[in-house]
Scaffold this motif. Structure first.
Motif, PDB file in Angstrom:
ATOM      1  N   ALA A 145      55.504 -49.741  43.918  1.00 39.71           N
ATOM      2  CA  ALA A 145      56.562 -48.736  43.941  1.00 39.71           C
ATOM      3  C   ALA A 145      57.878 -49.342  44.418  1.00 39.71           C
ATOM      4  O   ALA A 145      57.917 -50.134  45.364  1.00 39.71           O
ATOM      5  N   VAL A 147      61.284 -49.149  46.373  1.00 33.80           N
ATOM      6  CA  VAL A 147      61.823 -48.414  47.525  1.00 33.80           C
ATOM      7  C   VAL A 147      63.276 -48.858  47.708  1.00 33.80           C
ATOM      8  O   VAL A 147      63.561 -49.809  48.451  1.00 33.80           O
ATOM      9  N   THR A 160      54.663 -43.363  49.025  1.00 33.98           N
ATOM     10  CA  THR A 160      54.789 -43.830  47.645  1.00 33.98           C
ATOM     11  C   THR A 160      53.552 -43.375  46.886  1.00 33.98           C
ATOM     12  O   THR A 160      52.652 -42.759  47.465  1.00 33.98           O
ATOM     13  N   ASN A 161      53.488 -43.696  45.606  1.00 30.29           N
ATOM     14  CA  ASN A 161      52.301 -43.288  44.841  1.00 30.29           C
ATOM     15  C   ASN A 161      51.030 -43.890  45.433  1.00 30.29           C
ATOM     16  O   ASN A 161      49.950 -43.286  45.358  1.00 30.29           O
ATOM     17  N   SER A 183      56.567 -38.816  39.611  1.00 24.85           N
ATOM     18  CA  SER A 183      57.061 -37.795  40.536  1.00 24.85           C
ATOM     19  C   SER A 183      56.639 -36.397  40.108  1.00 24.85           C
ATOM     20  O   SER A 183      56.195 -35.586  40.937  1.00 24.85           O
ATOM     21  N   ALA A 264      59.400 -41.628  44.342  1.00 21.08           N
ATOM     22  CA  ALA A 264      58.863 -42.003  43.032  1.00 21.08           C
ATOM     23  C   ALA A 264      60.042 -42.428  42.177  1.00 21.08           C
ATOM     24  O   ALA A 264      60.522 -41.693  41.316  1.00 21.08           O
ATOM     25  N   ARG A 267      59.147 -48.748  39.384  1.00 15.73           N
ATOM     26  CA  ARG A 267      58.241 -49.822  39.783  1.00 15.73           C
ATOM     27  C   ARG A 267      58.990 -51.151  39.773  1.00 15.73           C
ATOM     28  O   ARG A 267      59.954 -51.335  39.027  1.00 15.73           O
TER      29      ARG A 267
END
Length: 271
Positions: A145, A147, A160-161, A183, A264, A267
């Motif tokens: 993910a 950030v 995060t996921n 998301s 979300a 990546r």
């Protein structure tokens, strides 16, 4: 220390790694497979399989709330046991990962190394104290993910996921920052579990890569389920507000204050 020789080294046991190892091993090659965390990668551990298992639970709750539409009478309100939902999800993941590990373990020409791979040279890799060498090295390291360094993000707890898969309590109010597939899947899922949900998206519409009528249809579906959606939300920032988290943005509305925040926002590669 002398390096152990292989015909090929595959770094990463995600979606592509084990099938590639299987083909190489079936062709008579001696192969090293290196994985620093969980065999199966994102799909088995934090992506497709666990999230779709949770989506199925969320759909069951959603359908139960609509039982009267189908002529079915329930004796009371629909409840959700989130710990049982998580346990069911964990079992699906653990079973899938275990089966994959058994398959890899059954390959006589494959050796699985647990640890972080680092290149020592163009054809030599170090995993802990082990040196591995091969003329062919394949990178299957996947992604994680993103950030972004948004104001205040490091001053508040966020999910995060991946870390969402470890959450064992149902958020009272989940704020989802981002407006694409990951998301929105989590937003609808947790709304159906019973959480209050707010979605904040910087772009002028959700799922910006889709046609505008598709974005409009998705927005309508989410809002009809009671999800608050804010698009065109620039200058997003985060701050603690007591036990909660306040997310401020300039879409002409007050800050959203929630118990949990999910980022979300795309990546990034693990290389």
């Amino acid at each position: 220390m002398s390096a152990r020789s292989f015909h090929a080294i595959v770094i990463g046991a995600g979606q592509a790694g084990p099938p590639l190892v299987g083909r190489l091993e079936a062709a008579g090659m001696k192969v090293a497979l290196v994985e620093r965390k969980f065999v199966g990668g994102t799909c088995v551990n934090t992506g497709c399989m666990p999230t779709k298992t949770m989506v199925a639970s969320a759909y069951a709750a959603h359908l139960a709330r609509r039982a009267a539409d189908y002529g079915v009478a329930l004796s009371g309100p629909v409840g959700v046991d989130y710990k049982r939902i998580k346990a069911r999800k964990d079992k699906v993941t653990n079973d899938a990962r275990g089966n994959l590990e058994k398959w890899i373990g059954g390959m006589k020409g494959c050796t699985l190394y647990r640890g972080h791979a680092r290149f020592e040279s163009a054809n030599t890799v170090r995993v802990g104290d082990e040196l591995l060498t091969a003329p062919k090295i394949f990178l299957n390291t996947g992604g994680r993910a993103s950030v972004p360094d948004l104001p205040g993000i490091h001053d508040v707890p966020y999910l995060t996921n991946s870390s969402m898969m470890d959450l064992d309590v149902l958020p009272s109010h989940l704020i989802v920052v981002g407006g694409s597939y990951i998301s929105l899947e989590f937003a609808q899922m947790f709304r159906r579990f019973g959480s209050e949900v707010t979605v904040i998206e910087k772009a002028p519409r959700l799922t910006g890569r889709e046609d505008e009528d598709t974005s409009a249809a998705i927005l309508s579906i989410l809002e009809n389920e009671g999800i608050a959606v804010h698009v065109g939300a620039g200058h997003i920032s985060f701050a603690r507000q007591g036990a909660n988290i306040a997310v401020t943005f300039d879409a002409g509305t007050p800050p959203a204050v929630g118990s949990h925040v999910l980022l979300a926002l795309g990546r990034v590669p693990n290389t």
